[in-house]
Design an enzyme around this catalytic site. Structure first.
Site, short mmCIF file in Angstrom:
data_model
loop_
_atom_site.label_atom_id
_atom_site.label_comp_id
_atom_site.label_asym_id
_atom_site.label_seq_id
_atom_site.Cartn_x
_atom_site.Cartn_y
_atom_site.Cartn_z
N ASP A 129 0.87 -1.19 0.00
CA ASP A 129 0.00 0.00 0.00
C ASP A 129 0.90 1.23 0.00
O ASP A 129 1.11 1.89 1.02
CB ASP A 129 -0.94 -0.01 1.21
CG ASP A 129 -2.11 0.94 0.98
OD1 ASP A 129 -2.12 1.62 -0.07
OD2 ASP A 129 -3.01 0.98 1.83
N HIS A 170 3.82 4.87 13.61
CA HIS A 170 2.67 5.21 12.75
C HIS A 170 1.32 4.78 13.32
O HIS A 170 0.28 5.19 12.83
CB HIS A 170 2.85 4.64 11.34
CG HIS A 170 2.43 3.19 11.18
ND1 HIS A 170 2.87 2.17 12.00
CD2 HIS A 170 1.63 2.61 10.26
CE1 HIS A 170 2.35 1.03 11.60
NE2 HIS A 170 1.58 1.27 10.55
#
Lengths: 475, 145
Positions: A95, A398
């Site tokens: 991704d 993240h």
């Protein structure tokens, strides 16, 4: 992992000395509990990354690191093209440029509560989400190439975004040196009807309340205030990025030995940066970054339209849009010398500290917003990049990172149970898939608070604000 | 709810990965193991029945058997994504370097299939195509979702 297998060099910094084919050490940022919770393969993958040609300084793992493919998720590694450095499709991920954007509402929680149900339903209707959903935009060949070159700037020019957003998006909303001609027809076909779609899995759109402020100066600079409302979107480059990743992963795996690269594991497939394949991947990957930037800009536009129905004049100003699956050419100081390096961040966020020349002007005084996603039922955080994160090539965590596999989550929870439990806590979940909700149960994730605290203690980024979810649109 | 589809000497199962999902197929031939793994791939998305209304043909070429397996699963993922379809029946023919596959399925019906997470691509993680002492083939890798 057993903390005893590392050298502890600080309360939240652990080191593995180079042995065997390792060219550099491994540095892991985490507290002892987070280390214990990490799969053994995180250390193994980080050590394998340390063997790759041209790696500089260290192979880093962030506090949310978990077992990935090739690189650990939460892995950061920089490579010098002048020293035979490599670029890895697995080091970016399928991704490409998956990331997070947060938009600021001028509203307070008390404005949302009376319309919370209706707003959740409207967002669910207007934001294409989950497998089988179709975007409202279809791109022809020329439109596809323009999007791949222009990113969020293209989206704004098409009327699916705002010009003023661009300075608050990494790279000004448009990644240079993208090469749509290096993106296969199959990848483009896969994306043709996917612009402005959210996807599934851990991707989401959330309406969140600002629950706690840690740093008043930075919060004020970011436009965050207690009890304020934000909209946060987590998604990436959709089918186009997935296809680019798949194609180059196989090509790199089958040609690495011809390029003289000895891989400790085939999943580390990579190519020299200074090679035809390396340059082709970088061009395609940068086009993938633009696809993700455009996609999040369009989703932001759709969100604005829905909010304007309920709150006329509400403009949902962009706080920031930042990716966490990328490889970027950046200048970093290593041992007192400035070097041009290709920095892979796989499940890691760039975290520029105050004064960094690469920062958008609006964030010069406080540092770059680092947007940390939680899960449906837990907090998300806005952090501010710290200059000391330069130790890890200006990178931070993240998200929470999974603590439990999807299979295990499915055994433990049902989607209905999760939706009901969260509704009782004032969090409305809308999803086309009950099984998808169960697989993404908040309990399947690590403690995000421990992750951000470790990032702060390590000097990667400091906490600015904590958000709690009010509405979650989930694929 | 099951995460396996084992019948005698062929079948599929999901195996553990922190963030993603492993799929494993096994059978009496390479082709059968590949077909079963593709069934496991579909079961990442839905446990609902899938009608074999439409056939889609794919062709893959790779330098070795393991990469051919990854390419096969990627081809199925790409057809799912591009055509917005789910496939529940697979027929594979392969010589180990080239593969011809027929996928049979139907358009995704969100209400009926309640699709869960979307496969992004097949990875090289935990990638193996092996044959055991009884002659049973096993093909497996982690799928990024």
């Amino acid at each position: 992992m057993d903390p005893a297998s590392f050298t502890r060099i600080g309360p939240v910094i652990w080191r593995i000395e180079p042995t065997g084919a390792m060219r550099v050490p491994v540095i892991i940022f985490a507290d002892e509990e987070l280390i214990r919770g990490m799969d053994e393969r995180v250390g193994e993958q980080a050590r394998n990354v340390a063997t790759l040609p041209g790696i500089v300084s260290a192979s880093f793992a962030m506090p949310d690191a978990h077992w990935g493919y090739g690189f650990p998720i939460g892995g950061v590694a920089a490579f010098d093209p002048e020293e035979g450095g490599v670029v890895s499709a697995g080091g970016v991920g399928f991704d490409i440029s998956c990331g997070v954007r947060t938009m600021l509402a001028s509203l307070s929680v008390k404005d949302i509560l009376p319309v919370q149900e209706a707003l959740a339903d409207s967002l669910f209707r207007q934001i294409p989400v989950g497998i089988g959903s179709r975007g409202k935009i279809t791109l022809d060949d020329a439109g596809m190439d323009a999007m791949l070159l222009g990113g969020a700037r293209w989206a704004a020019e098409q009327g699916w975004g705002e010009e003023r957003d661009l300075e608050r998006i990494e790279e000004g909303g448009c990644m240079d040196c993208a090469r749509p001609d290096f993106v296969s027809d199959r990848a483009k076909d896969r994306q043709r009807r996917e612009m402005g779609t959210l996807g599934s899995g851990n991707h989401y759109l959330e309406v969140q309340a600002v629950a706690q402020i840690f740093d008043e100066k930075a919060a004020a600079a970011y436009g965050l205030r207690p009890d304020g409302v934000v909209v946060t979107i987590h998604c990436g480059s959709r089918g186009l990025g997935h296809q680019i990743g798949s194609e180059f992963l196989k090509e790199m795996a089958s040609t690495a030995s011809q390029a003289g690269i000895i891989l400790p594991d085939r999943e580390l497939a990579c190519a020299p940066i200074k090679s035809e394949l390396g340059e082709r991947y970088l061009g395609a990957m940068r086009a993938g970054i633009n696809c993700a930037l455009a996609n999040r800009e369009i989703l932001g536009h759709f969100s604005r339209r829905v909010f304007a129905e309920y709150f006329p004049g509400e403009s949902l100003e962009l706080l920031f849009d930042v990716s966490h699956n990328t490889c970027k050419l950046e200048t970093h100081e290593v041992d007192g010398k400035r070097r041009e390096l290709f920095v892979h961040r796989k499940g890691a966020t760039r975290s520029l500290g105050a004064g960094n020349p690469s920062l958008p002007r609006v964030f010069h005084a406080v540092g770059q917003p680092v947007l940390i996603g939680g899960s449906m039922g837990t907090s998300s955080y806005v952090l501010a990049g710290e200059p000391t994160s330069e130790e890890a090539f200006s990178s931070a965590c993240h998200g929470a990172g999974r603590a439990m596999s999807r299979h295990a989550a499915l055994k433990q929870w049902s989607g209905r149970q999760i939706v009901d439990e969260l509704a009782a806590r004032g969090i409305l979940v809308r999803s086309p898939s009950s099984r998808g909700v169960a697989e993404e149960a908040p309990g399947a994730y690590k403690d995000v608070e421990a992750v951000v605290l470790a990032a702060e203690q390590a000097g990667l980024a400091r906490r600015v604000a904590r958000m709690r979810p009010l509405i979650c649109i989930k694929g | 709810m099951s995460a396996t589809g084992q019948v005698s000497r062929f079948g599929w199962e999901h195996f553990h990965h922190d963030a993603d999902i492993g799929v494993r197929g096994w059978g009496r031939s390479i082709a059968e193991a590949f077909e079963q793994a593709a069934m496991g791939l579909t079961r990442i998305v839905t446990f609902s029945p899938i009608a074999a209304d439409t056939q889609v043909d794919v062709e893959c070429h790779q330098s070795d058997l393991e990469l051919l397996f990854v390419d096969w699963l990627d081809a199925v993922i790409c057809e799912m994504a591009t055509r917005k379809m789910l496939f529940g029946c697979f027929a594979v023919g392969t010589d180990g370097r080239t593969l011809k596959g027929a996928l049979s399925g139907e358009p995704i019906d969100v209400a009926r299939h309640a699709p869960a997470c979307e496969p992004k691509g097949a990875t090289l993680t935990a990638l193996k195509v092996t044959r055991d002492g009884d002659g049973i083939w096993c093909a497996q890798c982690v799928i990024d979702v």
